[in-house]
Design a protein around this motif. Structure first.
Motif, mmCIF file in Angstrom:
data_model
loop_
_atom_site.group_PDB
_atom_site.id
_atom_site.type_symbol
_atom_site.label_atom_id
_atom_site.label_comp_id
_atom_site.label_asym_id
_atom_site.label_seq_id
_atom_site.Cartn_x
_atom_site.Cartn_y
_atom_site.Cartn_z
ATOM 1 N N ASP A 60 0.700 -1.297 0.174
ATOM 2 C CA ASP A 60 -0.013 0.141 -0.158
ATOM 3 C C ASP A 60 0.976 1.209 0.059
ATOM 4 O O ASP A 60 0.537 2.344 -0.775
ATOM 5 C CB ASP A 60 -0.888 -0.215 1.274
ATOM 6 C CG ASP A 60 -1.959 -1.215 1.060
ATOM 7 O OD1 ASP A 60 -2.471 -1.593 0.077
ATOM 8 O OD2 ASP A 60 -2.605 -1.154 2.216
ATOM 9 N N PHE A 61 1.941 1.351 0.661
ATOM 10 C CA PHE A 61 2.709 2.638 1.062
ATOM 11 C C PHE A 61 3.428 2.526 -0.555
ATOM 12 O O PHE A 61 3.500 3.877 -1.021
ATOM 13 C CB PHE A 61 3.878 2.241 1.897
ATOM 14 C CG PHE A 61 4.958 3.205 1.858
ATOM 15 C CD1 PHE A 61 4.642 4.533 2.458
ATOM 16 C CD2 PHE A 61 6.178 2.974 1.288
ATOM 17 C CE1 PHE A 61 5.419 5.648 2.490
ATOM 18 C CE2 PHE A 61 7.033 4.193 1.420
ATOM 19 C CZ PHE A 61 6.807 5.389 1.724
ATOM 20 N N LEU A 113 2.990 14.842 -10.737
ATOM 21 C CA LEU A 113 3.404 15.007 -12.241
ATOM 22 C C LEU A 113 2.029 15.810 -13.137
ATOM 23 O O LEU A 113 2.393 16.714 -13.745
ATOM 24 C CB LEU A 113 3.800 13.679 -12.731
ATOM 25 C CG LEU A 113 4.268 13.585 -14.194
ATOM 26 C CD1 LEU A 113 5.610 14.371 -14.321
ATOM 27 C CD2 LEU A 113 4.345 12.306 -14.644
ATOM 28 N N LEU A 114 0.940 15.135 -12.905
ATOM 29 C CA LEU A 114 -0.103 15.659 -13.549
ATOM 30 C C LEU A 114 -0.418 17.058 -13.474
ATOM 31 O O LEU A 114 -0.837 17.652 -14.282
ATOM 32 C CB LEU A 114 -1.312 14.417 -13.687
ATOM 33 C CG LEU A 114 -1.209 13.052 -14.288
ATOM 34 C CD1 LEU A 114 -2.340 12.252 -14.025
ATOM 35 C CD2 LEU A 114 -0.643 13.303 -15.820
ATOM 36 N N LEU A 115 -0.637 17.357 -12.045
ATOM 37 C CA LEU A 115 -0.871 18.749 -11.666
ATOM 38 C C LEU A 115 0.157 19.640 -12.213
ATOM 39 O O LEU A 115 -0.150 20.724 -12.824
ATOM 40 C CB LEU A 115 -0.892 18.555 -10.158
ATOM 41 C CG LEU A 115 -1.266 20.096 -9.481
ATOM 42 C CD1 LEU A 115 -2.826 20.391 -9.985
ATOM 43 C CD2 LEU A 115 -1.227 19.750 -7.760
ATOM 44 N N THR A 171 2.685 5.896 -2.673
ATOM 45 C CA THR A 171 3.819 6.909 -3.005
ATOM 46 C C THR A 171 3.676 6.985 -4.630
ATOM 47 O O THR A 171 3.920 8.090 -5.015
ATOM 48 C CB THR A 171 5.034 6.438 -2.564
ATOM 49 O OG1 THR A 171 4.949 6.194 -1.268
ATOM 50 C CG2 THR A 171 6.033 7.081 -3.213
ATOM 51 N N PHE A 172 3.446 5.892 -5.325
ATOM 52 C CA PHE A 172 3.346 6.031 -6.712
ATOM 53 C C PHE A 172 2.073 6.991 -7.263
ATOM 54 O O PHE A 172 2.289 7.924 -8.188
ATOM 55 C CB PHE A 172 3.246 4.799 -7.445
ATOM 56 C CG PHE A 172 3.132 4.801 -8.954
ATOM 57 C CD1 PHE A 172 4.223 4.770 -9.766
ATOM 58 C CD2 PHE A 172 1.773 4.542 -9.719
ATOM 59 C CE1 PHE A 172 4.290 4.995 -11.123
ATOM 60 C CE2 PHE A 172 1.700 4.434 -10.875
ATOM 61 C CZ PHE A 172 3.115 4.729 -11.724
ATOM 62 N N ASP A 173 1.051 6.741 -6.387
ATOM 63 C CA ASP A 173 -0.333 7.408 -6.937
ATOM 64 C C ASP A 173 -0.052 9.104 -6.567
ATOM 65 O O ASP A 173 -0.176 9.717 -7.397
ATOM 66 C CB ASP A 173 -1.346 7.075 -5.928
ATOM 67 C CG ASP A 173 -2.573 7.594 -6.225
ATOM 68 O OD1 ASP A 173 -2.979 7.995 -7.580
ATOM 69 O OD2 ASP A 173 -3.270 7.941 -5.376
ATOM 70 N N ARG A 174 0.775 9.360 -5.629
ATOM 71 C CA ARG A 174 0.811 10.729 -5.143
ATOM 72 C C ARG A 174 2.097 11.125 -6.224
ATOM 73 O O ARG A 174 1.947 12.300 -6.557
ATOM 74 C CB ARG A 174 1.700 10.721 -3.655
ATOM 75 C CG ARG A 174 1.714 12.312 -3.364
ATOM 76 C CD ARG A 174 2.469 12.291 -2.072
ATOM 77 N NE ARG A 174 1.196 11.657 -0.975
ATOM 78 C CZ ARG A 174 1.407 11.175 0.146
ATOM 79 N NH1 ARG A 174 2.866 10.843 0.677
ATOM 80 N NH2 ARG A 174 0.673 10.606 0.771
#
Length: 88
Positions: A54-55, A67-69, A59-62
């Motif tokens: 999950d961590f 990056l997209l923002l 982290t990858f999701d964040r």
């Protein structure tokens, strides 16, 4: 064949079996003293693996959201600057 097995195990198969029995007995006594069951150990490993999993993906999701923002601002500004410089 026996030479390969002995080399793989590090000792004769019978001596390795005796060592494994003794160590298993000692570890079992310590775990019983701590009031742990094999399932407790299994669930601890599973929970630890799940937490790491999950961590890692949070982290990858964040990372991807940052990056997209940032790309939502940087890419249009870059393209706009390239278009303005192209006219020169």
């Amino acid at each position: 064949m026996s030479g390969g097995v002995t080399r793989f195990l590090g000792d004769s198969p019978f001596r390795v079996l005796i060592k494994l029995i003794v160590v298993s007995l000692l570890v079992g006594m310590v775990l019983a003293f701590l009031d742990w069951s094999p399932w407790d150990v299994f669930y601890w490993f599973a929970d630890t693996f799940r937490a790491i999993w999950d961590f890692t993906f949070s982290t990858f999701d964040r990372f991807t959201s940052y990056l997209l923002l940032g790309a939502a601002i940087v890419v249009p500004v870059f393209l706009l600057l390239r278009l303005l410089n192209y006219r020169r």
